[in-house]
Design an enzyme around this catalytic site. Structure first.
Site, PDB file in Angstrom:
ATOM      1  N   ARG A 165       2.417  -6.432   3.301  1.00 34.17           N
ATOM      2  CA  ARG A 165       3.373  -5.334   3.091  1.00 34.17           C
ATOM      3  C   ARG A 165       4.546  -5.433   4.062  1.00 34.17           C
ATOM      4  NH1 ARG A 165       0.425  -0.095   3.836  1.00 34.17           N
ATOM      5  NH2 ARG A 165      -0.693  -1.397   5.299  1.00 34.17           N
ATOM      6  N   ASN A 171      -0.533  -0.937  -0.737  1.00 36.34           N
ATOM      7  CA  ASN A 171      -1.855  -1.433  -1.092  1.00 36.34           C
ATOM      8  C   ASN A 171      -2.463  -0.527  -2.151  1.00 36.34           C
ATOM      9  OD1 ASN A 171      -1.764  -3.483   0.808  1.00 36.34           O
ATOM     10  ND2 ASN A 171      -2.894  -2.348   2.350  1.00 36.34           N
TER      11      ASN A 171
END
Length: 99
Positions: free
Chosen positions: A28, A46
């Site tokens: 990320r 996520n």
């Protein structure tokens, strides 16, 4: 006048699911950095099934560059599959963030 490389209003939205070993590996954070480098807005997060969702908006060329990067060996972890879809940009993001 300056150089003109095409229409500046051709913003698109990429909505992609990224599968593989992509959680707990800085995916990320690095995706956010790449998107910011490309001048994109959106979000990366996520998901409970172990995949990562990426929504990015900006000029088509830069959004395509992000998709290419997601599929490349430069993306952290081990990307097994990316399922992308493109739509018109909605302009709902002010920046690129990670959730």
């Amino acid at each position: 006048m300056g150089r003109h490389s095409g229409p500046t209003d051709s913003a698109v939205r990429l909505s992609a699911r990224v599968y593989g070993v992509v959680q707990g590996v800085g995916f990320r954070f690095r995706t956010m950095g790449k998107a910011e480098e490309l001048g994109l807005t959106g979000v990366v997060e996520n998901l409970t099934d172990g995949s990562v969702a990426v929504v990015a908006e900006g000029p088509e060329e830069q959004v395509s560059s992000l998709l290419d990067w997601l599929r490349s060996s430069h993306a952290p972890g081990r990307v097994e599959r990316v399922d992308p879809s493109f739509t018109a940009a909605e302009g709902t993001f002010g920046e690129f963030s990670a959730r």
